[in-house]
Write an enzyme that holds these catalytic residues in place. Structure first.
Site, PDB file in Angstrom:
ATOM      1  N   HIS A 166     -57.846  -6.840 -30.158  1.00  0.00           N
ATOM      2  CA  HIS A 166     -58.390  -7.036 -28.810  1.00  0.00           C
ATOM      3  C   HIS A 166     -58.252  -5.763 -27.985  1.00  0.00           C
ATOM      4  CE1 HIS A 166     -58.193  -9.195 -24.690  1.00  0.00           C
ATOM      5  NE2 HIS A 166     -59.437  -8.921 -25.000  1.00  0.00           N
ATOM      6  N   SER A 184     -61.794 -12.323 -26.469  1.00  0.00           N
ATOM      7  CA  SER A 184     -60.849 -12.295 -25.352  1.00  0.00           C
ATOM      8  C   SER A 184     -59.998 -13.540 -25.325  1.00  0.00           C
ATOM      9  CB  SER A 184     -61.620 -12.267 -24.023  1.00  0.00           C
ATOM     10  OG  SER A 184     -62.442 -11.151 -23.948  1.00  0.00           O
ATOM     11  N   ASN A 230     -54.831 -11.706 -21.173  1.00  0.00           N
ATOM     12  CA  ASN A 230     -55.790 -12.567 -20.462  1.00  0.00           C
ATOM     13  C   ASN A 230     -55.177 -13.877 -19.995  1.00  0.00           C
ATOM     14  OD1 ASN A 230     -57.931 -10.846 -20.392  1.00  0.00           O
ATOM     15  ND2 ASN A 230     -58.814 -11.558 -22.328  1.00  0.00           N
ATOM     16  N   GLU A 240     -54.377  -5.451 -28.309  1.00  0.00           N
ATOM     17  CA  GLU A 240     -53.543  -6.565 -28.762  1.00  0.00           C
ATOM     18  C   GLU A 240     -53.906  -6.834 -30.225  1.00  0.00           C
ATOM     19  OE1 GLU A 240     -52.580  -9.528 -25.121  1.00  0.00           O
ATOM     20  OE2 GLU A 240     -54.705  -9.340 -25.551  1.00  0.00           O
TER      21      GLU A 240
HETATM   22  N1  CAA Z   1     -66.347   7.973 -20.644  1.00  0.00           N
HETATM   23  C1  CAA Z   1     -65.614   9.080 -20.476  1.00  0.00           C
HETATM   24  N2  CAA Z   1     -64.912   9.349 -19.358  1.00  0.00           N
HETATM   25  C2  CAA Z   1     -64.993   8.462 -18.363  1.00  0.00           C
HETATM   26  C3  CAA Z   1     -65.760   7.289 -18.445  1.00  0.00           C
HETATM   27  C4  CAA Z   1     -66.459   7.059 -19.648  1.00  0.00           C
HETATM   28  N3  CAA Z   1     -67.215   5.948 -19.853  1.00  0.00           N
HETATM   29  N4  CAA Z   1     -65.654   6.620 -17.288  1.00  0.00           N
HETATM   30  C5  CAA Z   1     -64.844   7.344 -16.496  1.00  0.00           C
HETATM   31  N5  CAA Z   1     -64.447   8.452 -17.153  1.00  0.00           N
HETATM   32  C6  CAA Z   1     -63.543   9.495 -16.678  1.00  0.00           C
HETATM   33  C7  CAA Z   1     -63.942   9.988 -15.309  1.00  0.00           C
HETATM   34  O1  CAA Z   1     -64.830  11.067 -15.425  1.00  0.00           O
HETATM   35  C8  CAA Z   1     -62.610  10.387 -14.716  1.00  0.00           C
HETATM   36  O2  CAA Z   1     -62.248  11.669 -15.156  1.00  0.00           O
HETATM   37  P1  CAA Z   1     -61.380  12.649 -14.200  1.00  0.00           P
HETATM   38  O3  CAA Z   1     -60.071  11.939 -13.976  1.00  0.00           O
HETATM   39  O4  CAA Z   1     -61.242  13.878 -15.015  1.00  0.00           O
HETATM   40  O5  CAA Z   1     -62.196  12.789 -12.968  1.00  0.00           O
HETATM   41  C9  CAA Z   1     -61.613   9.432 -15.339  1.00  0.00           C
HETATM   42  O6  CAA Z   1     -62.248   8.925 -16.532  1.00  0.00           O
HETATM   43  C10 CAA Z   1     -61.281   8.295 -14.423  1.00  0.00           C
HETATM   44  O7  CAA Z   1     -62.498   7.692 -14.024  1.00  0.00           O
HETATM   45  P2  CAA Z   1     -62.830   7.269 -12.528  1.00  0.00           P
HETATM   46  O8  CAA Z   1     -62.307   8.275 -11.546  1.00  0.00           O
HETATM   47  O9  CAA Z   1     -64.255   6.875 -12.450  1.00  0.00           O
HETATM   48  O10 CAA Z   1     -62.090   5.957 -12.368  1.00  0.00           O
HETATM   49  P3  CAA Z   1     -60.618   5.548 -12.080  1.00  0.00           P
HETATM   50  O11 CAA Z   1     -59.650   6.670 -12.010  1.00  0.00           O
HETATM   51  O12 CAA Z   1     -60.748   4.644 -10.934  1.00  0.00           O
HETATM   52  O13 CAA Z   1     -60.286   4.740 -13.387  1.00  0.00           O
HETATM   53  C11 CAA Z   1     -60.473   2.705 -14.560  1.00  0.00           C
HETATM   54  C12 CAA Z   1     -61.207   3.847 -13.922  1.00  0.00           C
HETATM   55  C13 CAA Z   1     -59.657   3.206 -15.754  1.00  0.00           C
HETATM   56  C14 CAA Z   1     -61.516   1.725 -15.046  1.00  0.00           C
HETATM   57  C15 CAA Z   1     -59.495   2.093 -13.518  1.00  0.00           C
HETATM   58  O14 CAA Z   1     -60.199   1.751 -12.367  1.00  0.00           O
HETATM   59  C16 CAA Z   1     -58.812   0.878 -14.071  1.00  0.00           C
HETATM   60  O15 CAA Z   1     -57.829   0.971 -14.798  1.00  0.00           O
HETATM   61  N6  CAA Z   1     -59.335  -0.320 -13.707  1.00  0.00           N
HETATM   62  C17 CAA Z   1     -58.799  -1.567 -14.228  1.00  0.00           C
HETATM   63  C18 CAA Z   1     -59.394  -1.820 -15.595  1.00  0.00           C
HETATM   64  C19 CAA Z   1     -58.848  -3.045 -16.227  1.00  0.00           C
HETATM   65  O16 CAA Z   1     -58.010  -3.768 -15.708  1.00  0.00           O
HETATM   66  N7  CAA Z   1     -59.343  -3.334 -17.442  1.00  0.00           N
HETATM   67  C20 CAA Z   1     -58.982  -4.515 -18.176  1.00  0.00           C
HETATM   68  C21 CAA Z   1     -60.068  -5.528 -18.019  1.00  0.00           C
HETATM   69  S1  CAA Z   1     -59.653  -7.053 -18.823  1.00  0.00           S
HETATM   70  C22 CAA Z   1     -60.048  -6.776 -20.419  1.00  0.00           C
HETATM   71  O17 CAA Z   1     -60.563  -5.764 -20.801  1.00  0.00           O
HETATM   72  C23 CAA Z   1     -59.731  -7.870 -21.373  1.00  0.00           C
HETATM   73  C24 CAA Z   1     -60.734  -8.917 -21.568  1.00  0.00           C
HETATM   74  O18 CAA Z   1     -60.726  -9.520 -22.625  1.00  0.00           O
HETATM   75  C25 CAA Z   1     -61.681  -9.327 -20.510  1.00  0.00           C
HETATM   76  P1  NAD Z   2     -71.823  -7.855 -23.985  1.00  0.00           P
HETATM   77  O1  NAD Z   2     -72.625  -8.995 -23.493  1.00  0.00           O
HETATM   78  O2  NAD Z   2     -71.797  -6.585 -23.228  1.00  0.00           O
HETATM   79  O3  NAD Z   2     -72.246  -7.477 -25.494  1.00  0.00           O
HETATM   80  C1  NAD Z   2     -72.395  -8.390 -26.532  1.00  0.00           C
HETATM   81  C2  NAD Z   2     -73.408  -7.792 -27.498  1.00  0.00           C
HETATM   82  O4  NAD Z   2     -73.414  -8.538 -28.720  1.00  0.00           O
HETATM   83  C3  NAD Z   2     -74.851  -7.810 -26.976  1.00  0.00           C
HETATM   84  O5  NAD Z   2     -75.384  -6.509 -27.059  1.00  0.00           O
HETATM   85  C4  NAD Z   2     -75.557  -8.788 -27.915  1.00  0.00           C
HETATM   86  O6  NAD Z   2     -76.902  -8.454 -28.158  1.00  0.00           O
HETATM   87  C5  NAD Z   2     -74.747  -8.602 -29.160  1.00  0.00           C
HETATM   88  N1  NAD Z   2     -74.875  -9.678 -30.147  1.00  0.00           N
HETATM   89  C6  NAD Z   2     -74.973 -11.014 -29.957  1.00  0.00           C
HETATM   90  N2  NAD Z   2     -75.047 -11.641 -31.156  1.00  0.00           N
HETATM   91  C7  NAD Z   2     -74.981 -10.681 -32.109  1.00  0.00           C
HETATM   92  C8  NAD Z   2     -74.994 -10.681 -33.534  1.00  0.00           C
HETATM   93  N3  NAD Z   2     -75.073 -11.813 -34.232  1.00  0.00           N
HETATM   94  N4  NAD Z   2     -74.905  -9.494 -34.180  1.00  0.00           N
HETATM   95  C9  NAD Z   2     -74.791  -8.337 -33.500  1.00  0.00           C
HETATM   96  N5  NAD Z   2     -74.776  -8.282 -32.153  1.00  0.00           N
HETATM   97  C10 NAD Z   2     -74.868  -9.432 -31.477  1.00  0.00           C
HETATM   98  O7  NAD Z   2     -70.343  -8.435 -24.172  1.00  0.00           O
HETATM   99  P2  NAD Z   2     -68.958  -7.648 -24.192  1.00  0.00           P
HETATM  100  O8  NAD Z   2     -68.413  -7.584 -22.821  1.00  0.00           O
HETATM  101  O9  NAD Z   2     -69.121  -6.424 -24.989  1.00  0.00           O
HETATM  102  O10 NAD Z   2     -68.051  -8.694 -24.988  1.00  0.00           O
HETATM  103  C11 NAD Z   2     -68.058  -8.749 -26.395  1.00  0.00           C
HETATM  104  C12 NAD Z   2     -66.785  -9.415 -26.876  1.00  0.00           C
HETATM  105  O11 NAD Z   2     -65.652  -8.646 -26.422  1.00  0.00           O
HETATM  106  C13 NAD Z   2     -66.574 -10.833 -26.343  1.00  0.00           C
HETATM  107  O12 NAD Z   2     -65.921 -11.588 -27.311  1.00  0.00           O
HETATM  108  C14 NAD Z   2     -65.660 -10.589 -25.137  1.00  0.00           C
HETATM  109  O13 NAD Z   2     -64.895 -11.717 -24.790  1.00  0.00           O
HETATM  110  C15 NAD Z   2     -64.778  -9.467 -25.664  1.00  0.00           C
HETATM  111  N6  NAD Z   2     -64.142  -8.634 -24.649  1.00  0.00           N
HETATM  112  C16 NAD Z   2     -64.815  -8.341 -23.503  1.00  0.00           C
HETATM  113  C17 NAD Z   2     -64.178  -7.537 -22.536  1.00  0.00           C
HETATM  114  C18 NAD Z   2     -64.872  -7.191 -21.259  1.00  0.00           C
HETATM  115  O14 NAD Z   2     -64.201  -6.707 -20.336  1.00  0.00           O
HETATM  116  N7  NAD Z   2     -66.180  -7.387 -21.127  1.00  0.00           N
HETATM  117  C19 NAD Z   2     -62.895  -7.030 -22.780  1.00  0.00           C
HETATM  118  C20 NAD Z   2     -62.266  -7.327 -24.007  1.00  0.00           C
HETATM  119  C21 NAD Z   2     -62.898  -8.149 -24.937  1.00  0.00           C
END
Ligand code: CAA
Ligand code: NAD
Length: 296
Positions: free
Chosen positions: A140, A119, A190, A152
């Site tokens: 990403h 991330s 991010n 990304e």
């Molecule tokens: N597998 C299959 N289908 C799934 C599912 C899964 N795991 N989870 C949910 N669904 C389905 C549901 O059944 C639902 O289907 P219907 O529309 O047919 O009912 C549909 O997908 C939508 O699900 P929900 O109604 O539960 O949820 P929602 O409409 O509120 O959408 C969400 C869920 C897409 C997560 C929405 O809330 C959302 O966009 N949230 C923001 C997510 C976000 O910002 N993500 C980025 C995080 S940052 C990141 O990822 C980067 C990083 O590095 C940290």
């Molecule tokens: P998580 O904690 O859910 O999963 C990480 C997994 O990696 C665990 O199951 C752990 O046992 C496993 N692991 C650790 N060392 C390992 C190794 N040497 N070999 C194989 N498996 C190993 O974490 P996550 O949320 O899936 O995040 C994973 C990566 O994805 C991170 O770099 C995170 O920044 C990135 N990411 C996370 C998100 C998010 O929303 N959580 C979104 C985008 C990217």
């Protein structure tokens, strides 16, 4: 060149989702984690998610079975030796990721492409643990991988442009929309999203509003699909904390600094949905309750 065989390292939140979209797209996919219960948990999430798509009618039942048959869980990195693309999705820690890439570099065939789903870490820094700089890039994905459209594609100053094109094409093949980003901590999304999430915690710490009112404010006032605290719980408080530390280290700006409450939550094991408690309590997953202990 095609990419017939994919390896995913890490079967947590992201790795299991990435493995799922690869298998559904037709790629034979190895997925590796470090212990059987972790693999089992990831595979159970994949199975549940595929069943949901089948129930909704967006995936024929036979394609679910075909996708599952393309998935090869393993504990052994050696099983990834002849993969054409290896995507790393382990914990957001530079030392752990560099150790892993150095090991993979010895095991996986020359010419294979390595990608990190990090991330926030520098792709260049991870790349230097290997001897395949031109074949190293960031891919990403976003959480939840099954539902989020974006990938990304991150280039370093030495990534071969042909490898970037393959990364873009691969993202499309697994049903995503790629955008190109350069290797700066946090890439594009991010860099903008994380300061907002951290600011929500600061707003809570400063008593601007309650957890549910801040969440409701951003949902109804800005049409965000989730409020910041629900999103923090989804991403993982632990993962967001590591990301914030890395961004702060790169930019040295307060907007990236993790707030004190966040650190306490990580120390206390309140990682969000994955541990059952974060800003909300998920004892009853369908009806999360606000974790009142966090409010000032
Ligand atoms: N597998 C299959 N289908 C799934 C599912 C899964 N795991 N989870 C949910 N669904 C389905 C549901 O059944 C639902 O289907 P219907 O529309 O047919 O009912 C549909 O997908 C939508 O699900 P929900 O109604 O539960 O949820 P929602 O409409 O509120 O959408 C969400 C869920 C897409 C997560 C929405 O809330 C959302 O966009 N949230 C923001 C997510 C976000 O910002 N993500 C980025 C995080 S940052 C990141 O990822 C980067 C990083 O590095 C940290
Ligand atoms: P998580 O904690 O859910 O999963 C990480 C997994 O990696 C665990 O199951 C752990 O046992 C496993 N692991 C650790 N060392 C390992 C190794 N040497 N070999 C194989 N498996 C190993 O974490 P996550 O949320 O899936 O995040 C994973 C990566 O994805 C991170 O770099 C995170 O920044 C990135 N990411 C996370 C998100 C998010 O929303 N959580 C979104 C985008 C990217």
């Amino acid at each position: 060149m095609t990419l017939p065989k994919v390896g995913v390292v890490g079967c947590g939140l992201m790795g299991s989702g990435i493995a799922q979209v690869c298998a559904v797209a037709g790629y034979p996919t190895w997925v590796r984690d470090v212990a059987p219960p972790l693999i089992d948990k990831g595979l159970a999430a994949i199975e549940k998610s595929l069943s949901k798509f089948v129930e909704k009618g967006t995936l024929p039942a036979e394609q679910k079975a075909a996708a599952l048959s393309r998935l090869q869980p393993t504990l052994r990195l050696e099983d990834l030796a002849d993969c054409d693309l290896v995507i790393e999705a382990i914990i957001e820690n530079p030392d752990r990721k560099r150790e892993l890439f150095a090991e993979l570099d010895k095991i996986v065939k020359p010419g294979a492409i390595f990608a990190s789903n990090t991330s926030s870490l520098s792709i260049t820094e991870l790349m230097t643990a290997t001897h395949r700089a031109p074949h190293f890039l960031g891919l990403h994905f976003f959480n939840p991988v099954l539902l989020m459209q974006l990938v990304e594609v991150v280039k370093t100053v030495v990534t071969d442009p042909a490898v970037i094109s393959l990364g873009m094409e691969f993202a499309r093949q697994v049903g995503k929309v790629p955008i190109l980003a350069t290797d700066r901590a946090g890439f594009i999304v991010n860099r903008l999203l994380v300061p907002y999430l951290l600011d929500a915690i600061r707003a809570l710490e400063e008593g601007a509003g309650s957890i549910e009112d801040i969440d409701q404010g951003m949902k109804l006032g800005c049409n965000h699909p989730m409020g910041p605290f629900s999103l923090l719980d989804l991403v993982g408080i632990d993962t967001t904390y590591y990301i914030a530390e890395i961004l702060f280290d790169e930019y040295r700006e307060k907007r990236f600094a993790p707030p004190p409450l966040m650190k306490r939550m990580v120390l206390a094991g309140m990682y969000g949905r994955k541990t059952g408690k974060g800003f909300y309590d998920y004892s009853d997953p369908k009806n999360p309750r606000v974790n009142r202990l966090l409010e000032v």
